[in-house]
Motif scaffolding. Structure first.
Motif, PDB file in Angstrom:
ATOM      1  N   LEU A   1      20.499  21.861 -17.176  1.00 25.60           N
ATOM      2  CA  LEU A   1      20.876  22.620 -15.816  1.00 25.60           C
ATOM      3  C   LEU A   1      19.805  23.697 -15.629  1.00 25.60           C
ATOM      4  CD1 LEU A   1      24.724  22.805 -16.088  1.00 25.60           C
ATOM      5  CD2 LEU A   1      23.402  21.865 -14.186  1.00 25.60           C
ATOM      6  N   GLY A   2      19.607  24.671 -16.693  1.00 23.28           N
ATOM      7  CA  GLY A   2      18.926  25.798 -16.693  1.00 23.28           C
ATOM      8  C   GLY A   2      17.355  25.404 -16.856  1.00 23.28           C
ATOM      9  N   ARG A   3      17.070  24.212 -17.239  1.00 21.52           N
ATOM     10  CA  ARG A   3      15.526  24.012 -17.682  1.00 21.52           C
ATOM     11  C   ARG A   3      15.048  24.766 -18.749  1.00 21.52           C
ATOM     12  NH1 ARG A   3      14.603  23.846 -11.608  1.00 21.52           N
ATOM     13  NH2 ARG A   3      16.395  24.312 -11.589  1.00 21.52           N
ATOM     14  N   ILE A   4      16.054  25.024 -19.483  1.00 17.90           N
ATOM     15  CA  ILE A   4      15.777  25.935 -20.865  1.00 17.90           C
ATOM     16  C   ILE A   4      15.244  24.974 -21.978  1.00 17.90           C
ATOM     17  CG2 ILE A   4      17.038  27.573 -22.428  1.00 17.90           C
ATOM     18  CD1 ILE A   4      17.031  28.523 -19.679  1.00 17.90           C
ATOM     19  N   GLU A   5      14.434  25.547 -22.824  1.00 23.45           N
ATOM     20  CA  GLU A   5      13.739  24.844 -24.029  1.00 23.45           C
ATOM     21  C   GLU A   5      14.943  24.514 -25.005  1.00 23.45           C
ATOM     22  OE1 GLU A   5      12.161  26.073 -28.047  1.00 23.45           O
ATOM     23  OE2 GLU A   5      12.624  27.714 -26.279  1.00 23.45           O
TER      24      GLU A   5
ATOM     25  N   PHE B   1      11.311  34.138 -26.639  1.00 16.95           N
ATOM     26  CA  PHE B   1      11.670  33.072 -25.761  1.00 16.95           C
ATOM     27  C   PHE B   1      10.731  32.230 -24.869  1.00 16.95           C
ATOM     28  CE2 PHE B   1      13.476  31.772 -21.478  1.00 16.95           C
ATOM     29  CZ  PHE B   1      14.165  30.450 -21.915  1.00 16.95           C
TER      30      PHE B   1
ATOM     31  N   LYS C   1       8.255  30.274 -26.499  1.00 19.88           N
ATOM     32  CA  LYS C   1       9.223  28.928 -27.085  1.00 19.88           C
ATOM     33  C   LYS C   1       9.336  29.188 -28.554  1.00 19.88           C
ATOM     34  CE  LYS C   1       7.976  25.327 -23.659  1.00 19.88           C
ATOM     35  NZ  LYS C   1       8.212  26.358 -22.674  1.00 19.88           N
TER      36      LYS C   1
ATOM     37  N   VAL D   1      17.704  33.916 -21.762  1.00 18.13           N
ATOM     38  CA  VAL D   1      18.068  32.675 -21.232  1.00 18.13           C
ATOM     39  C   VAL D   1      18.797  33.049 -20.024  1.00 18.13           C
ATOM     40  CG1 VAL D   1      19.464  30.650 -21.428  1.00 18.13           C
ATOM     41  CG2 VAL D   1      18.034  31.369 -23.178  1.00 18.13           C
TER      42      VAL D   1
ATOM     43  N   ARG E   1      16.580  33.988 -17.180  1.00 22.29           N
ATOM     44  CA  ARG E   1      15.903  33.051 -16.485  1.00 22.29           C
ATOM     45  C   ARG E   1      16.706  32.232 -15.574  1.00 22.29           C
ATOM     46  NH1 ARG E   1      11.882  31.783 -15.123  1.00 22.29           N
ATOM     47  NH2 ARG E   1      10.918  30.039 -15.715  1.00 22.29           N
ATOM     48  N   PHE E   2      17.802  32.630 -15.326  1.00 21.88           N
ATOM     49  CA  PHE E   2      18.848  31.884 -14.232  1.00 21.88           C
ATOM     50  C   PHE E   2      18.741  32.756 -13.072  1.00 21.88           C
ATOM     51  CE2 PHE E   2      20.934  29.587 -17.752  1.00 21.88           C
ATOM     52  CZ  PHE E   2      21.168  28.648 -17.073  1.00 21.88           C
TER      53      PHE E   2
ATOM     54  N   LEU F   1      24.968  31.053 -15.683  1.00 26.45           N
ATOM     55  CA  LEU F   1      25.190  29.580 -15.450  1.00 26.45           C
ATOM     56  C   LEU F   1      25.867  28.904 -14.450  1.00 26.45           C
ATOM     57  CD1 LEU F   1      24.174  26.926 -17.183  1.00 26.45           C
ATOM     58  CD2 LEU F   1      26.347  26.911 -18.080  1.00 26.45           C
TER      59      LEU F   1
ATOM     60  N   ARG G   1      19.078  28.494  -9.600  1.00 25.03           N
ATOM     61  CA  ARG G   1      19.348  27.404 -10.951  1.00 25.03           C
ATOM     62  C   ARG G   1      21.108  27.475 -11.320  1.00 25.03           C
ATOM     63  NH1 ARG G   1      14.922  28.196 -15.340  1.00 25.03           N
ATOM     64  NH2 ARG G   1      13.190  27.791 -14.133  1.00 25.03           N
TER      65      ARG G   1
ATOM     66  N   VAL H   1      24.982  26.378 -11.538  1.00 27.90           N
ATOM     67  CA  VAL H   1      25.801  25.225 -11.459  1.00 27.90           C
ATOM     68  C   VAL H   1      26.317  24.903  -9.830  1.00 27.90           C
ATOM     69  CG1 VAL H   1      27.449  23.863 -12.082  1.00 27.90           C
ATOM     70  CG2 VAL H   1      26.266  24.947 -13.702  1.00 27.90           C
TER      71      VAL H   1
ATOM     72  N   SER I   1      23.440  24.599  -7.367  1.00 28.88           N
ATOM     73  CA  SER I   1      22.761  23.218  -7.458  1.00 28.88           C
ATOM     74  C   SER I   1      23.508  22.246  -6.776  1.00 28.88           C
ATOM     75  CB  SER I   1      22.672  22.844  -8.926  1.00 28.88           C
ATOM     76  OG  SER I   1      21.843  23.564  -9.763  1.00 28.88           O
TER      77      SER I   1
END
Lengths: 303, 399
Positions: A86-90, B36, B39, B224, B227-228, B279, B285, B287, B290
């Motif tokens: 969903l989040g295109r998270i690693e 993050f 990676k 994380v 990023r959303f 999320l 991004r 749910v 989307s």
């Protein structure tokens, strides 16, 4: 090395060996698939599963505990996958979010609920209590063929042996497909192997090993044994069969040496109390890995 | 009670701890973003678990030297040293052997943690170790902190935050565009080293607040979450810092009201709550967004196909298409086109015809890449170009 050894040390050592080998076996494949940290994630999420199972049933019997832990592991795998997509998270970061949150939830649930009547706390979950799994009915080596004494064996031993059997059977039965899909997933799929379900089955089997071990020895040995013996074995050989054999040897060695060092080591240097066996077993597995990383014949890439 | 805690009305110590936790959260959020984006989020987990033997050994050493083993600066120094050794082990194993970074992280975190547990059991057998309270470093405990410790926490958190802000530029560069960073003369290896150093300091400062098992969450979850909400460089860093700060602040405040509970899990769950909200509800991004986007896209495709069928005089059988078109007043319940429907249908057909000409003509190659079967051609071509295309539609008819 007499009656006292059989009663106090034999069963913890055997349980330690079973735990170590059962975790190291699937660890080999997880390591080669670059999924080494799955063991880490599983052993964290087992805690909330066990706590919820306890809150629902009010007992610490094995059945509900195993179900709760397995349910939590499955939930975690689904959540990691969902966040990743969903989040295109690693995947590493997705894993980090899920297992820390679930572990935090488990700790708070545990602290908020009344578990004083049963043996369930955070410390126990982390480093277990291998030393307490003694065999009180044993009077010496002869007890090994004495049915009444055998009936008093700590229940963790047969349970862990069974888990080892399940894991071993899975690896033996699916050896070729596992090896193929680990080294060349595309080729394996070309041959018609269903690599997706196979990968999931490997995770489930790892979870079985982790959950069974968790109860007896806590999560720290589990994580160490998923990674250290296979990683050390990887430095010894380029052949998968040999690597698995080496990893089993290293795992068993770490369990035996670690337990003996924890139980008797402090006495040798004049101290009175023993130290944590789980911690010492993890430490010894790390020392084995360090030696292999320094002197293993196949330690570098391309050797 | 919680209101008092959130408004910093619970006394000097609790206020210091809460503010310190907030500053720490901001620093962790910002530093974690770089980790993050490179990676390497889980390296933080290895670093934090590797602090435990250092804490234990520092306690033993300070008691052996006749001091108070619980002296926080000494414990944190020990933590930093053993975390640095753990970090070196991860890098050594990754570079010098065939192991991947994930295996190196797992090996270091479990072995160092196991060794730390061994030291803790040694501490428990020491007479001075009975009330050492080192278990507080596992899951964090801010309740009943000494005044001096609270000051140390607040000041060091402020210093870490300042450090992160000062070093922000090269870290951002390496995180978002490593190629450009190298081309402009930065050494990626050195920037990574600085980044790891900052993560290490954040971890050590956070030991007493969040605890070593869960501090990695304070590094990962804010990044994380951010990023959303955005794809822009600077914004990710700012949002992550804000998420981390709120987690630390609210978590420490709740913990001040519920002193029996370990602080770490509360902080982590506050952060996780913010993550869950993002999320589900973030635009783009999330749910919900989307699902809405998918829904809207599906309707547009059905509408378009329905209109093209109308224009070509074909009957429409698909139930969703019929329902959509009827609701838009384009067809009657029996499937016959209304006047508006006929107009829309011929417009859709014209659009499709224009598109097929444009896509067949190489001089419109750039415009043709915008074709997705839905975009009206007026959005892509200028009126002049359209006239040109229309001229070609009628041309065959003349011949």
């Amino acid at each position: 090395m007499g009656a006292e050894f059989v009663a106090l040390s034999l069963t913890p050592i055997l349980i330690g060996v079973c735990v170590s080998v059962a975790c190291a076996l699937p660890g080999n494949f997880l390591l080669l698939r670059r999924q080494a940290l799955i063991g880490d994630a599983i052993s964290h999420v087992v805690l909330p599963g066990i706590v919820v199972a306890f809150l629902l049933t009010g007992t610490v019997r094995t059945g509900p505990m195993l179900l709760g832990a397995a349910g939590a592991a499955v939930l975690a795998v689904i959540a990691i996958e969902a966040i990743r997509r969903l989040g295109r998270i690693e995947s590493g970061a997705a894993m980090g979010v899920v297992f820390t949150a679930m572990f935090a939830g488990g700790v708070l649930l545990l602290e908020r609920s009344d578990t004083s009547s049963v043996h369930l706390d955070v410390e126990h979950a982390l480093y277990g209590n291998l030393e307490s799994l003694i065999w009180l009915d044993a009077t010496g080596w002869g007890s090994l063929i004495d049915a009444t004494a055998l009936a008093g064996l700590p229940v963790e031993l047969p349970r862990m042996a069974l888990a080892l059997l399940v894991v071993g059977a899975f690896i033996a039965l699916f050896w070729r497909p596992l090896a193929l899909s680990t080294f060349d997933e595309g080729f394996a799929r070309g041959l018609g192997l269903r690599t997706g379900p196979l990968g999931l089955a490997l995770v489930v089997v790892s979870a079985i090993a982790a959950v069974a071990a968790f109860d007896a020895v806590g999560s720290i040995i589990v994580i160490a044994m998923f990674i250290c013996p296979p990683a050390a074995a990887r430095m010894m050989t380029n052949r998968l069969g040999h690597q698995v054999a080496w990893s089993m040897l290293f795992a068993a060695l770490a369990a035996i040496i670690g337990y003996v060092l924890a139980g008797y080591g402090p006495l040798w240097i004049g101290a009175s109390a023993s130290v944590s066996a789980a911690g010492m077993i993890a430490t010894v597995s790390g020392i084995i890995l360090a030696v292999a990383a320094i002197a293993g014949p196949h330690r570098t890439r391309g050797s | 009670m919680l209101g008092d805690a959130l408004l910093l009305q619970l006394g000097y110590n609790a206020t210091l701890v809460t503010v310190g936790a907030a500053l720490l959260g901001v620093a962790a959020g910002v530093a974690g973003t770089f980790l993050f984006l490179r990676k390497r989020a889980l390296v933080g987990d290895a670093i934090s678990h590797a602090t435990l033997p250092g804490v234990g050994l520092a306690f033993v050493l300070m008691v052996a030297l006749g001091g108070d083993g619980r002296w926080l600066p000494g414990l944190l120094l020990g933590a930093a040293v053993s975390a640095a050794i753990g970090l070196l082990c991860v890098q050594g194993l990754t570079r010098a052997t065939r192991l991947g970074e994930d295996a190196a992280i797992g090996a270091v975190l479990s072995v160092f943690f196991g060794f730390g547990i061994v030291i803790l059991t040694v501490v428990q057998t020491m007479t001075a170790g009975q009330q050492a309270g080192l278990e507080g470093f596992l899951l964090g405990s801010t309740a009943g902190m000494l005044r001096s410790d609270a000051i140390l926490l607040a000041v060091s958190a402020a210093v870490v935050l300042a450090l992160v802000l000062v070093l922000r530029r090269p870290l951002e560069l390496a995180a978002f565009d490593p190629g450009y960073a190298e081309a402009t003369g930065w050494s990626l290896g050195r920037i990574d080293l600085v980044m790891m150093g900052i993560v290490l300091v954040v971890t050590v400062v956070g030991l007493k607040v969040v605890g070593l098992i869960l501090i990695v969450a304070l590094l990962i979850v804010p990044a994380v979450t951010a990023r959303f909400w955005t794809d822009r460089t600077g914004h990710v860093v700012i949002i992550a810092g804000a998420v981390g700060g709120v987690s630390g602040y609210v978590g420490a405040a709740i913990s001040a009201v519920a002193p029996a509970l370990p602080t770490g899990p509360i902080v982590v769950l506050v952060g996780f709550l913010l993550f869950l909200v993002s999320l589900l509800f973030s635009p783009g991004r999330g749910v919900l967004a989307s699902l809405l986007m998918h829904h809207r896209y599906q309707r547009r495709v059905h509408m378009r196909q329905g209109l093209l069928a109308l224009a070509q005089g074909q009957p429409i059988f698909e139930a969703l298409t019929r329902r959509l078109m009827h609701r838009a007043g384009l067809i009657l319940p029996d499937g016959v086109a209304t006047q508006a429907g006929q107009a829309a249908a011929s417009k859709a057909l014209l659009d499709e015809t224009r598109w097929s000409l444009v896509r067949a003509d190489t001089s419109f190659a750039a415009a043709a890449t915008r074709y997705d079967g839905l975009t009206p051609i007026e959005d892509v071509l200028t009126p002049d170009q359209l006239r040109d295309v229309d001229g070609r539609i009628t041309a065959p008819k003349v011949v």
